[in-house]
Design a protein around this motif. Sequence first.
Motif, short mmCIF file in Angstrom:
data_model
loop_
_atom_site.label_atom_id
_atom_site.label_comp_id
_atom_site.label_asym_id
_atom_site.label_seq_id
_atom_site.Cartn_x
_atom_site.Cartn_y
_atom_site.Cartn_z
N GLU A 24 0.84 -1.19 0.00
CA GLU A 24 0.00 0.00 0.00
C GLU A 24 0.87 1.24 0.00
OE1 GLU A 24 -3.32 1.98 2.84
OE2 GLU A 24 -3.25 -0.19 2.73
N THR A 25 0.44 2.25 -0.75
CA THR A 25 1.16 3.51 -0.79
C THR A 25 0.24 4.63 -0.32
OG1 THR A 25 0.52 4.04 -3.04
CG2 THR A 25 2.52 2.72 -2.78
N ASP A 26 0.83 5.75 -0.04
CA ASP A 26 0.05 6.92 0.38
C ASP A 26 -0.26 7.84 -0.79
OD1 ASP A 26 -0.02 6.12 3.01
OD2 ASP A 26 1.87 7.12 3.49
N GLU A 27 0.00 7.40 -2.02
CA GLU A 27 -0.23 8.25 -3.18
C GLU A 27 -1.71 8.36 -3.49
OE1 GLU A 27 2.14 7.39 -6.61
OE2 GLU A 27 3.75 6.64 -5.36
N GLU A 28 -2.14 9.57 -3.75
CA GLU A 28 -3.51 9.83 -4.15
C GLU A 28 -3.53 9.98 -5.67
OE1 GLU A 28 -6.36 10.13 -2.30
OE2 GLU A 28 -5.18 9.46 -0.59
N PRO A 29 -4.55 9.40 -6.34
CA PRO A 29 -4.63 9.61 -7.78
C PRO A 29 -4.89 11.07 -8.08
CG PRO A 29 -6.62 8.55 -6.96
CD PRO A 29 -5.66 8.62 -5.81
N GLY A 30 -4.24 11.56 -9.09
CA GLY A 30 -4.37 12.98 -9.41
C GLY A 30 -5.35 13.23 -10.53
N GLY A 31 -5.78 14.46 -10.65
CA GLY A 31 -6.65 14.88 -11.73
C GLY A 31 -5.86 15.76 -12.68
N THR A 32 -6.57 16.48 -13.53
CA THR A 32 -5.91 17.41 -14.42
C THR A 32 -5.86 18.79 -13.76
OG1 THR A 32 -7.92 18.17 -15.52
CG2 THR A 32 -6.91 16.15 -16.36
N SER A 73 -3.33 18.08 -23.93
CA SER A 73 -2.32 17.08 -23.57
C SER A 73 -1.15 17.68 -22.80
CB SER A 73 -1.80 16.37 -24.82
OG SER A 73 -1.20 17.30 -25.70
N ASP A 74 -0.91 18.97 -22.96
CA ASP A 74 0.20 19.60 -22.23
C ASP A 74 -0.24 20.18 -20.89
OD1 ASP A 74 -1.28 21.77 -23.08
OD2 ASP A 74 0.42 22.85 -23.95
N GLU A 75 -1.47 19.86 -20.45
CA GLU A 75 -1.99 20.32 -19.15
C GLU A 75 -2.00 21.84 -19.03
OE1 GLU A 75 -3.32 18.83 -16.43
OE2 GLU A 75 -3.29 16.87 -17.36
N SER A 76 -2.38 22.51 -20.09
CA SER A 76 -2.42 23.97 -20.09
C SER A 76 -3.44 24.48 -19.08
CB SER A 76 -2.80 24.47 -21.49
OG SER A 76 -3.03 25.85 -21.47
N MET A 80 -8.54 24.79 -23.02
CA MET A 80 -9.12 23.46 -22.93
C MET A 80 -9.91 23.22 -24.21
SD MET A 80 -12.35 23.66 -20.32
CE MET A 80 -13.76 24.70 -20.69
N TYR A 81 -10.28 21.98 -24.45
CA TYR A 81 -11.10 21.65 -25.60
C TYR A 81 -12.58 21.70 -25.24
CZ TYR A 81 -7.23 19.99 -28.45
OH TYR A 81 -6.09 19.92 -29.20
N LEU A 94 -10.29 24.55 -29.46
CA LEU A 94 -9.72 25.05 -28.21
C LEU A 94 -10.41 26.34 -27.80
CD1 LEU A 94 -5.88 24.58 -28.72
CD2 LEU A 94 -7.28 23.52 -26.96
N VAL A 95 -10.63 26.49 -26.50
CA VAL A 95 -11.15 27.74 -25.96
C VAL A 95 -10.15 28.26 -24.93
CG1 VAL A 95 -13.60 27.23 -26.34
CG2 VAL A 95 -12.53 26.52 -24.20
N ASN A 96 -10.09 29.57 -24.81
CA ASN A 96 -9.26 30.20 -23.79
C ASN A 96 -10.02 30.17 -22.47
OD1 ASN A 96 -7.23 30.95 -25.69
ND2 ASN A 96 -8.61 32.56 -26.38
N ILE A 97 -9.34 29.88 -21.40
CA ILE A 97 -10.02 29.78 -20.11
C ILE A 97 -9.35 30.68 -19.06
CG2 ILE A 97 -10.81 27.43 -20.53
CD1 ILE A 97 -8.67 26.45 -18.57
N ASN A 98 -10.16 31.08 -18.10
CA ASN A 98 -9.70 31.70 -16.87
C ASN A 98 -10.14 30.72 -15.78
OD1 ASN A 98 -9.59 33.04 -14.38
ND2 ASN A 98 -9.90 35.03 -15.35
N TYR A 99 -9.23 29.89 -15.34
CA TYR A 99 -9.61 28.80 -14.42
C TYR A 99 -10.14 29.33 -13.10
CZ TYR A 99 -9.52 24.36 -11.98
OH TYR A 99 -9.88 23.24 -11.28
N ALA A 100 -9.55 30.37 -12.57
CA ALA A 100 -9.99 30.90 -11.28
C ALA A 100 -11.43 31.40 -11.35
CB ALA A 100 -9.06 32.03 -10.83
#
Length: 178
Positions: A24-32, A73-76, A80-81, A94-100
């Motif tokens: 067992e490891t303590d690693e959590e699966p990550g998202g994007t 694919s480059d985790e921009s 995003m698509y 592709l669309v330009n995003i403001n993630y915040a």
Amino acid sequence: MKKYISFFAMTLALSFGFIACDTETDEEPGGTKVEKMCGNWDVVYDAVDENGNVLYEDPYGAGVCTVFTYNTSDESMSTMYIDDQNTFWAYKFLVNINYAARTFSATDSIWYDAKQSGKAVLTDGKIIEGGAKNSHGMPNDSISFYISFDDDSYAAAGYWAKFHVHGQRHTGFSAGTE
């Protein structure tokens, strides 16, 4: 003899059980990096005028359509698509995003489908966490944006200016089911 074979088989099965276990490891699966904006969305398209007033609800009778938003694919963190998977106008770009702020837009984007390509303008894109309610009344994320296509003959004829696309994150439940 049968007793020894059964004992041997049981010992062999138990030993495989211990060997097959991973540590067992303590690693959590990550998202994007833009995971809160990514998803499968159930949306409807309404034809609207320049001011966003609805002229025709679901003018083509398409009903509830699917739109996917997903990371590059480059985790921009800035693009995003958006992809309708051929459920309405067969667009993907592709669309330009403001993630915040959870906003997105694209001007003069080239979209592609199997038959042709064209240009689309997407404005006022917004994802609101908890901005909708699913069929069971629970909070769900909502999506809303305006989009126009350069090959929309009804828009060119002046019947409407663009489409208001709005809906919520896909939950897997059909409306009205319990």
